[in-house]
Motif scaffolding. Structure first.
Motif, PDB file in Angstrom:
ATOM      1  N   TYR A 156       4.421  10.784   3.133  1.00  0.00           N
ATOM      2  CA  TYR A 156       3.913   9.771   2.218  1.00  0.00           C
ATOM      3  C   TYR A 156       4.471   9.989   0.811  1.00  0.00           C
ATOM      4  O   TYR A 156       4.915   9.045   0.148  1.00  0.00           O
ATOM      5  CB  TYR A 156       2.385   9.807   2.199  1.00  0.00           C
ATOM      6  N   HIS A 157       4.465  11.236   0.351  1.00  0.00           N
ATOM      7  CA  HIS A 157       4.972  11.520  -0.993  1.00  0.00           C
ATOM      8  C   HIS A 157       6.463  11.194  -1.109  1.00  0.00           C
ATOM      9  O   HIS A 157       6.913  10.641  -2.131  1.00  0.00           O
ATOM     10  CB  HIS A 157       4.734  12.986  -1.338  1.00  0.00           C
ATOM     11  N   VAL A 158       7.226  11.519  -0.075  1.00  0.00           N
ATOM     12  CA  VAL A 158       8.657  11.222  -0.101  1.00  0.00           C
ATOM     13  C   VAL A 158       8.877   9.706  -0.091  1.00  0.00           C
ATOM     14  O   VAL A 158       9.749   9.186  -0.802  1.00  0.00           O
ATOM     15  CB  VAL A 158       9.377  11.888   1.094  1.00  0.00           C
ATOM     16  N   ALA A 159       8.084   8.983   0.708  1.00  0.00           N
ATOM     17  CA  ALA A 159       8.202   7.525   0.763  1.00  0.00           C
ATOM     18  C   ALA A 159       7.886   6.901  -0.595  1.00  0.00           C
ATOM     19  O   ALA A 159       8.555   5.947  -1.029  1.00  0.00           O
ATOM     20  CB  ALA A 159       7.278   6.962   1.833  1.00  0.00           C
ATOM     21  N   LYS A 160       6.884   7.417  -1.304  1.00  0.00           N
ATOM     22  CA  LYS A 160       6.549   6.907  -2.629  1.00  0.00           C
ATOM     23  C   LYS A 160       7.672   7.170  -3.624  1.00  0.00           C
ATOM     24  O   LYS A 160       8.019   6.305  -4.444  1.00  0.00           O
ATOM     25  CB  LYS A 160       5.255   7.553  -3.136  1.00  0.00           C
TER      26      LYS A 160
END
Length: 365
Positions: free
Chosen positions: A265-269
């Motif tokens: 999720y953090h990488v996608a953001k």
């Protein structure tokens, strides 16, 4: 053979040299740009560090073992970009046909140059001199009649090198060139080449086009031409961005579903932010996973809709993640990228050699 005059300019140990230039206490000492912690890597190494075997992309722990006195310096990307801009201002005094490969290297087509200088080697020598005098940095340059040979020539006499490969010398030069020195032949390909009895330019030239295509696909045609000194690619003054991506390396390997999903999720953001800032639109999402043993895999998915929202990218990333067995193989790194912009497909252009415009989320890998 050809009337083109191509120069490849490559800054020597660029990031490290900028740091030594700006800090007199670092001059003459082995330094590495990057982070020294457990999961850090060397982004660039000074020539003093290279004498110990320290190289870019090397894990920081290994680099410190090779060179106990190695000094790590955090990277200053904004400074490197500004210095790169100054270098390109010098280039533009001679030609506007400039193809940047990265911040520290570029091709120049000086066949028709602004100063009317007849010999490309004289232009290369003048550019090197101006970089040293105006920016207090050192560059190497290669001169030839195509990009393939100019690139190889610039690597021949580093640092502060200048090498010219004349058309009359090209075939003999290529014949003795180790296969690992051919542009685009990395460790995996070179291993396959050796298994086929291909060790240098001579043995590569003895291979038929059919044989090379059978073993290496479309790249076989490129290798066939390179062995004969042929490279018809033009110096492209405008390079089309082919992808935008980011990745992160974890302080500890992860394998729990909850931890992996949170990090994804953090990488996608982070990826969404980069897409918005660059106004990039693509329709292929690629997941990159590096395991604890440094084994690396990628998984991709292509859809007709543009990937410009988190609620589009994240579900697709999770779908790709389902194809990865990490229960027994802890994850060291997760990366995501969006590629293949619909407006600029440019399929086949530069083929194997198209530069991917990845921007990494941090220096540690």
């Amino acid at each position: 053979m050809t009337g083109r005059k191509i120069i490849h300019v490559d800054m020597d140990a660029f990031y490290a040299s900028v740091e030594q230039r700006d800090n007199s206490e670092l001059r003459g000492k082995p330094i590495a740009v990057g982070y020294s912690e457990e999961r850090g890597v060397v982004a660039a190494a000074s020539y003093e560090a290279r004498t110990y075997g320290v190289r870019s992309a090397m894990p920081s722990l290994k680099a410190k073992k090779l060179c106990p006195d190695l000094i790590f310096i955090p990277g200053r990307m904004s400074v490197y970009k500004e210095v790169s801009r100054q270098i390109h201002e010098i280039f533009h005094d001679y030609t506007d046909i400039i193809e940047p490969l990265s911040l520290d290297e570029a091709f120049l087509d000086v066949t028709e140059n602004k100063k009317g200088i007849e010999l490309a080697v004289d232009i290369a020598r003048e550019i090197k001199m101006r970089i040293r005098q105006e920016l207090n940095l050192v560059a190497s340059a290669g001169v030839s009649y195509n990009k393939f040979l100019a690139k190889i020539a610039s690597d021949r006499r580093k640092p502060d090198g200048l090498c010219t490969i004349h058309p009359s010398q090209a075939l003999d030069f290529i014949a003795s060139l180790p296969i690992e020195s051919f542009w685009g032949v990395g460790p995996v390909t070179s291993k396959r080449m050796h298994s086929l009895g291909i060790h240098d330019g001579t043995t590569l030239r003895n291979c038929s086009l059919e044989m090379l295509i059978r073993h290496f696909g479309k790249a076989g045609t490129i290798y066939y031409d390179f062995a004969r000194g042929i490279d018809l690619r033009q110096v492209e003054a405008v390079r089309i961005r082919k992808s935008v991506g980011c990745e992160t390396t974890f302080l500890k390997d992860i394998s729990k579903d909850s931890s992996v999903i949170i990090e994804l999720y953090h990488v996608a953001k982070e990826l969404m932010g980069r897409l918005e800032r660059s106004n990039f639109k693509g329709n292929t999402l690629t997941l990159k996973i590096k395991f604890h043993d440094f084994r690396q895999i990628t998984r991709s998915i292509t859809q007709s809709q543009k990937m410009d929202k988190l609620d589009i990218i994240l579900p697709l990333a999770k779908q790709l993640l389902k194809e990865v067995d990490y229960a027994n193989h802890p994850i060291r790194l997760i990366g995501l990228s969006v590629s293949h912009p619909k407006e600029e497909t440019n399929e086949g252009k530069d083929g194997l050699w198209e530069q991917l415009s990845f921007e990494f989320s941090n220096w540690a890998e």
